[in-house]
Design a protein around this motif. Structure first.
Motif, PDB file in Angstrom:
ATOM      1  N   VAL A 145      -6.421  -5.238   3.323  1.00 26.88           N
ATOM      2  CA  VAL A 145      -7.886  -5.218   3.324  1.00 26.88           C
ATOM      3  C   VAL A 145      -8.378  -3.782   3.329  1.00 26.88           C
ATOM      4  O   VAL A 145      -9.306  -3.416   2.598  1.00 26.88           O
ATOM      5  CB  VAL A 145      -8.425  -5.993   4.542  1.00 26.88           C
ATOM      6  CG1 VAL A 145      -9.960  -5.868   4.621  1.00 26.88           C
ATOM      7  CG2 VAL A 145      -8.011  -7.445   4.470  1.00 26.88           C
ATOM      8  N   SER A 146      -7.762  -2.959   4.176  1.00 26.25           N
ATOM      9  CA  SER A 146      -8.132  -1.548   4.228  1.00 26.25           C
ATOM     10  C   SER A 146      -6.958  -0.756   4.764  1.00 26.25           C
ATOM     11  O   SER A 146      -6.121  -1.282   5.496  1.00 26.25           O
ATOM     12  CB  SER A 146      -9.370  -1.332   5.119  1.00 26.25           C
ATOM     13  OG  SER A 146      -9.057  -1.625   6.469  1.00 26.25           O
ATOM     14  N   ALA A 147      -6.887   0.514   4.382  1.00 21.09           N
ATOM     15  CA  ALA A 147      -5.817   1.394   4.855  1.00 21.09           C
ATOM     16  C   ALA A 147      -6.338   2.817   4.904  1.00 21.09           C
ATOM     17  O   ALA A 147      -6.903   3.323   3.927  1.00 21.09           O
ATOM     18  CB  ALA A 147      -4.600   1.300   3.940  1.00 21.09           C
ATOM     19  N   THR A 148      -6.177   3.451   6.060  1.00 18.62           N
ATOM     20  CA  THR A 148      -6.517   4.861   6.222  1.00 18.62           C
ATOM     21  C   THR A 148      -5.304   5.569   6.801  1.00 18.62           C
ATOM     22  O   THR A 148      -4.243   4.972   6.960  1.00 18.62           O
ATOM     23  CB  THR A 148      -7.716   5.027   7.170  1.00 18.62           C
ATOM     24  OG1 THR A 148      -7.312   4.666   8.499  1.00 18.62           O
ATOM     25  CG2 THR A 148      -8.895   4.147   6.745  1.00 18.62           C
TER      26      THR A 148
ATOM     27  N   ASP B 133      -4.920   6.288   9.737  1.00 20.85           N
ATOM     28  CA  ASP B 133      -4.707   5.838  11.112  1.00 20.85           C
ATOM     29  C   ASP B 133      -4.638   4.326  11.279  1.00 20.85           C
ATOM     30  O   ASP B 133      -4.163   3.849  12.308  1.00 20.85           O
ATOM     31  CB  ASP B 133      -5.833   6.348  12.021  1.00 20.85           C
ATOM     32  CG  ASP B 133      -5.843   7.863  12.109  1.00 20.85           C
ATOM     33  OD1 ASP B 133      -4.759   8.444  12.210  1.00 20.85           O
ATOM     34  OD2 ASP B 133      -6.946   8.445  12.057  1.00 20.85           O
ATOM     35  N   THR B 134      -5.102   3.569  10.289  1.00 18.67           N
ATOM     36  CA  THR B 134      -5.238   2.124  10.480  1.00 18.67           C
ATOM     37  C   THR B 134      -4.901   1.378   9.188  1.00 18.67           C
ATOM     38  O   THR B 134      -5.247   1.826   8.090  1.00 18.67           O
ATOM     39  CB  THR B 134      -6.683   1.757  10.886  1.00 18.67           C
ATOM     40  OG1 THR B 134      -7.041   2.511  12.042  1.00 18.67           O
ATOM     41  CG2 THR B 134      -6.798   0.281  11.209  1.00 18.67           C
ATOM     42  N   VAL B 135      -4.217   0.227   9.357  1.00 21.73           N
ATOM     43  CA  VAL B 135      -3.943  -0.681   8.237  1.00 21.73           C
ATOM     44  C   VAL B 135      -4.371  -2.082   8.657  1.00 21.73           C
ATOM     45  O   VAL B 135      -4.033  -2.536   9.760  1.00 21.73           O
ATOM     46  CB  VAL B 135      -2.450  -0.678   7.855  1.00 21.73           C
ATOM     47  CG1 VAL B 135      -2.165  -1.752   6.809  1.00 21.73           C
ATOM     48  CG2 VAL B 135      -2.014   0.677   7.358  1.00 21.73           C
ATOM     49  N   GLU B 136      -5.106  -2.767   7.786  1.00 20.30           N
ATOM     50  CA  GLU B 136      -5.502  -4.144   8.035  1.00 20.30           C
ATOM     51  C   GLU B 136      -4.989  -5.014   6.900  1.00 20.30           C
ATOM     52  O   GLU B 136      -5.176  -4.686   5.717  1.00 20.30           O
ATOM     53  CB  GLU B 136      -7.022  -4.273   8.148  1.00 20.30           C
ATOM     54  CG  GLU B 136      -7.591  -3.558   9.368  1.00 20.30           C
ATOM     55  CD  GLU B 136      -9.089  -3.760   9.504  1.00 20.30           C
ATOM     56  OE1 GLU B 136      -9.716  -4.156   8.501  1.00 20.30           O
ATOM     57  OE2 GLU B 136      -9.619  -3.535  10.604  1.00 20.30           O
ATOM     58  N   VAL B 137      -4.336  -6.115   7.260  1.00 21.29           N
ATOM     59  CA  VAL B 137      -3.709  -7.001   6.280  1.00 21.29           C
ATOM     60  C   VAL B 137      -4.218  -8.417   6.493  1.00 21.29           C
ATOM     61  O   VAL B 137      -4.250  -8.922   7.630  1.00 21.29           O
ATOM     62  CB  VAL B 137      -2.172  -6.959   6.409  1.00 21.29           C
ATOM     63  CG1 VAL B 137      -1.534  -8.025   5.513  1.00 21.29           C
ATOM     64  CG2 VAL B 137      -1.647  -5.585   6.052  1.00 21.29           C
TER      65      VAL B 137
ATOM     66  N   HIS C  28       0.838  -1.197   0.000  1.00 17.62           N
ATOM     67  CA  HIS C  28       0.000   0.000   0.000  1.00 17.62           C
ATOM     68  C   HIS C  28       0.879   1.254   0.000  1.00 17.62           C
ATOM     69  O   HIS C  28       1.869   1.334   0.721  1.00 17.62           O
ATOM     70  CB  HIS C  28      -0.907   0.033   1.241  1.00 17.62           C
ATOM     71  CG  HIS C  28      -1.721   1.288   1.346  1.00 17.62           C
ATOM     72  ND1 HIS C  28      -2.860   1.511   0.590  1.00 17.62           N
ATOM     73  CD2 HIS C  28      -1.556   2.416   2.095  1.00 17.62           C
ATOM     74  CE1 HIS C  28      -3.357   2.685   0.880  1.00 17.62           C
ATOM     75  NE2 HIS C  28      -2.587   3.269   1.783  1.00 17.62           N
ATOM     76  N   GLY C  29       0.493   2.216  -0.830  1.00 15.63           N
ATOM     77  CA  GLY C  29       1.096   3.539  -0.804  1.00 15.63           C
ATOM     78  C   GLY C  29       2.267   3.751  -1.736  1.00 15.63           C
ATOM     79  O   GLY C  29       2.700   4.890  -1.930  1.00 15.63           O
TER      80      GLY C  29
ATOM     81  N   PHE D 290       2.248   3.721   4.504  1.00 20.41           N
ATOM     82  CA  PHE D 290       2.874   2.828   3.530  1.00 20.41           C
ATOM     83  C   PHE D 290       3.042   1.448   4.156  1.00 20.41           C
ATOM     84  O   PHE D 290       3.376   1.324   5.332  1.00 20.41           O
ATOM     85  CB  PHE D 290       4.242   3.372   3.110  1.00 20.41           C
ATOM     86  CG  PHE D 290       4.192   4.753   2.530  1.00 20.41           C
ATOM     87  CD1 PHE D 290       4.051   4.931   1.168  1.00 20.41           C
ATOM     88  CD2 PHE D 290       4.249   5.868   3.358  1.00 20.41           C
ATOM     89  CE1 PHE D 290       3.985   6.208   0.629  1.00 20.41           C
ATOM     90  CE2 PHE D 290       4.178   7.145   2.825  1.00 20.41           C
ATOM     91  CZ  PHE D 290       4.045   7.315   1.462  1.00 20.41           C
ATOM     92  N   ALA D 291       2.788   0.412   3.350  1.00 24.19           N
ATOM     93  CA  ALA D 291       2.910  -0.964   3.840  1.00 24.19           C
ATOM     94  C   ALA D 291       3.641  -1.802   2.802  1.00 24.19           C
ATOM     95  O   ALA D 291       3.453  -1.617   1.591  1.00 24.19           O
ATOM     96  CB  ALA D 291       1.533  -1.557   4.133  1.00 24.19           C
ATOM     97  N   ALA D 292       4.478  -2.709   3.284  1.00 24.31           N
ATOM     98  CA  ALA D 292       5.220  -3.604   2.398  1.00 24.31           C
ATOM     99  C   ALA D 292       5.463  -4.911   3.127  1.00 24.31           C
ATOM    100  O   ALA D 292       5.440  -4.982   4.361  1.00 24.31           O
ATOM    101  CB  ALA D 292       6.549  -2.974   1.982  1.00 24.31           C
TER     102      ALA D 292
END
Length: 641
Positions: free
Chosen positions: A606-609, A611-615, A549-550, A584-586
């Motif tokens: 699954v979702s990313a804001t 404030d929150t990231v769900e994987v 993400h990002g 950002f997520a990797a």
């Protein structure tokens, strides 16, 4: 075939045959350790001055100069000789102690004089401090061998030696583990009836400071900052615990032994299946000294490790380095990790510095009939099963995988920023500033692209990670996490960008590392980069950094200066843009498995804001949820909202 010995000295290491019954993992026994000590000593003594006060080993001098380096050669090899002879109850077939006795008499005759033998005097650490470090090795060596060395010296030499050693007590150490050097000197002087109020103060001061550096879970900071590294084992635990053991001080041994036991609960996992210690922190040229605390725990009984496991770690580490070029054709321990490696070194390292590895020979104080030497070797902790271990006290996360024997250390709490210094990019240290280290890879050099690093770039200048603020760590069944925050520092232009912060979270699970970063306060036009593990083309390692993400760009970068493991390295890189708040997520992976599961298929966001990231993990459908305000990390089979 054995190398023939030169007259009067052993030659290169002459090992007995491997014993694969007693030591199925390494083949090494106590006899191998004695042979290693004799071989290393014999090679070093070929470079002694005529009376043996200095061992002037060949190579580039340290910042302290060649005379201090010569003393270092004498003092650090004395440690190996002392453990060797004391462990053999005074048997000294090569006459090592006679050599050290002559050298002690010559070196202390006229300290400070510019001649062939005189030792440098001991001054404050910022003036001429290195001899203070070496005084502890001299004192400990004399204490260990008292019946066969010290007690046989004439009173004049004893008096001169005491006067030289007292320089360590009268002068100011560096503000870290150095306070244990006058502590050790004072302990020796008291053990031979030469203690006084001065020695008592030196010992009290060191123990007072040690209490303030104790951060829990068996980990000490190396000073008032947050430097957690191998100095825990080969200094901060070694000196007080060994002192208490030698003095038979039950109260102090119980105190320090309990902390050593707790330290080894985590530190025992920091050796790879190939025997390598974790490549992290400064002074790595001391190499198998990393096993000193393991040996001390076995010697004193303050360890959670079985004797067979302890010897597996010790002998595995020794053999790891001996098999990989740490000893040159001349029989000397060289500066570096495997072979020579300039980027591994600090300015204080000189030709004899690697001989602090002698501390690993503390295990020889355990006699031949001790379980450390008689028990059958057992697998190392990293060889038994996949492990994830969170250490909130130092802010570290340990991840090991049994299939390839790799141990990874995710750093969210250890830095090399001094408490009195402002954050500055000039202080970024590759041996502390990276987000991950392992037993199979090393950090890239300062002039190359940084591995395992998340950076915010402003006006084309990369932000450095210097002072690290831990935010927490925890673990569950088969997974764990650690998190930290840092303020990027810039080497040119404004040193800081107002409001700019980076929060980082690592979640380890199997061979995978979920890396999530939140940037806040990013100015217009800022870029972000994230790199993975640095590996060489000749290595059977796979380094993956998969965007989740990002990210908008992905490529591979080169590090021509290589690492301690490879002459030339490459590493994956992700790039993106940030303004204000961005997440950002990797997914990263370092593995030696021949056919690993693809990181690209291992997890999806699954979702990313903001404030929150769900994987979501593909193998079992479990969900990892990371929230930043406040920071929470959850992992389970079902979503939690």
């Amino acid at each position: 075939m054995s190398t023939p010995a030169l007259p009067g000295l052993p030659g290169l290491i002459e090992f007995p045959e491997d014993d694969r019954v007693l030591s199925p993992h390494t083949g090494y026994t106590r006899a191998h350790w004695e042979a290693a000590a004799d071989g290393l000593l014999g090679a070093a003594w070929k470079w002694a001055t005529p009376q043996g006060a200095l061992l002037d080993l060949p190579g580039r001098p340290s910042a302290s100069g060649v005379r201090s380096d010569g003393l270092e050669g004498y003092a650090r090899t004395l440690l190996a000789a002392a453990f060797r002879v004391a462990g053999a109850e005074g048997k000294d077939p090569h006459g090592w102690l006679d050599r050290y006795a002559r050298g002690l008499a010559a070196g202390t005759r006229t300290p400070g004089r510019d001649d062939a033998e005189s030792w440098p005097v001991i001054l404050d650490h910022h003036v001429q401090g290195q001899p203070m470090v070496e005084s502890a090795s001299v004192a400990l060596g004399l204490r260990l061998t008292r019946p066969w060395l010290w007690d046989r010296l004439d009173s004049g030499v004893q008096d001169r030696a005491e006067e030289w050693l007292r320089g360590a007590i009268r002068h100011v150490p560096a503000p870290n583990n150095w306070y244990l050097f006058p502590y050790t000197v004072a302990g020796f002087l008291e053990s031979v009836g030469r203690g006084d109020a001065q020695t008592a103060r030196a010992r009290e001061r060191a123990l007072e400071l040690l209490e303030t550096w104790n951060r829990g879970q068996g980990w000490y900071a190396d000073g008032d900052g947050r430097a957690f590294d191998h100095y825990n084992g080969w200094a901060l635990h070694l000196y007080p615990t060994l002192d208490a053991h030698l003095a038979d001080d039950r109260a102090q041994l119980a105190r320090h032994g309990a902390r050593l036991h707790e330290h080894l609960e985590s530190f025992g996992l920091l050796f790879g299946g190939d025997g390598a210690p974790i490549h992290f922190g400064r002074s790595l040229t001391y190499r198998f000294a990393a096993g000193a605390s393991v040996a001390l725990g076995a010697l004193t009984g303050h360890t959670p490790l079985t004797p067979g496991t302890s010897r597996r770690l010790l002998s595995g580490s020794l053999r790891y380095f001996l098999d990989r070029g740490s000893i040159g054709a001349d029989g000397l321990l060289g500066l570096g990790w495997h072979g020579p490696h300039e980027a591994t070194l600090q300015p204080y390292s000189g030709p004899a510095s690697p001989y602090w590895a002698s501390k690993a020979f503390v295990g020889l104080l355990a006699p031949a009939g001790h379980p450390l030497w008689t028990a059958t070797e057992e697998p190392a902790p990293s060889e038994r099963r996949d492990e994830v271990l969170a250490l909130p006290a130092p802010g570290l996360l340990v991840q090991s995988t049994r299939a390839d024997g790799i141990v990874r250390l995710h750093n969210h709490g250890s830095d090399h920023a001094r408490p009195h210094e402002a954050e500055s990019a000039a202080h970024e240290d590759p041996l502390y500033a990276r987000q991950a280290y392992s037993t199979r890879t090393g950090p890239t050099a300062r002039g190359n692209i940084a591995d395992n690093h998340f950076a915010v770039e402003v006006a084309g200048i990369r932000g450095a990670r210097t002072r690290i603020q831990p935010l927490g760590a925890g673990q569950g069944d088969g997974w764990g996490w650690a998190a930290s925050r840092h303020t990027p520092a810039f080497v040119s232009g404004p040193p800081m960008v107002p409001g700019l912060r980076v929060e980082s979270v690592t979640v380890a699970r199997g061979p995978h590392e979920l890396r999530v970063h939140r940037v806040t306060g990013a100015p217009h036009g800022a870029r972000v980069t994230h790199t993975g593990w640095a590996t060489g083309p000749e290595e059977t390692l796979l380094s993956v950094l998969h965007p989740l993400h990002g990210w908008s760009g992905r490529d591979e970068q080169r590090a021509p200066q290589g690492t301690a493991y490879t002459r030339w390295a490459r590493l994956p890189r992700l790039t993106g843009e940030a303004e204000g708040t961005a997440v950002f997520a990797a997914l990263a992976m370092l593995t030696a498995e021949p056919d690993p599961a693809s990181a690209a298929d291992a997890a999806t966001v699954v979702s990313a804001t903001a404030d929150t990231v769900e994987v979501r993990w593909a193998d079992d459908g479990s969900l990892t949820r990371i929230a930043f305000a406040p920071l929470t990390v959850e992992h389970g089979r079902t979503e939690r909202r």
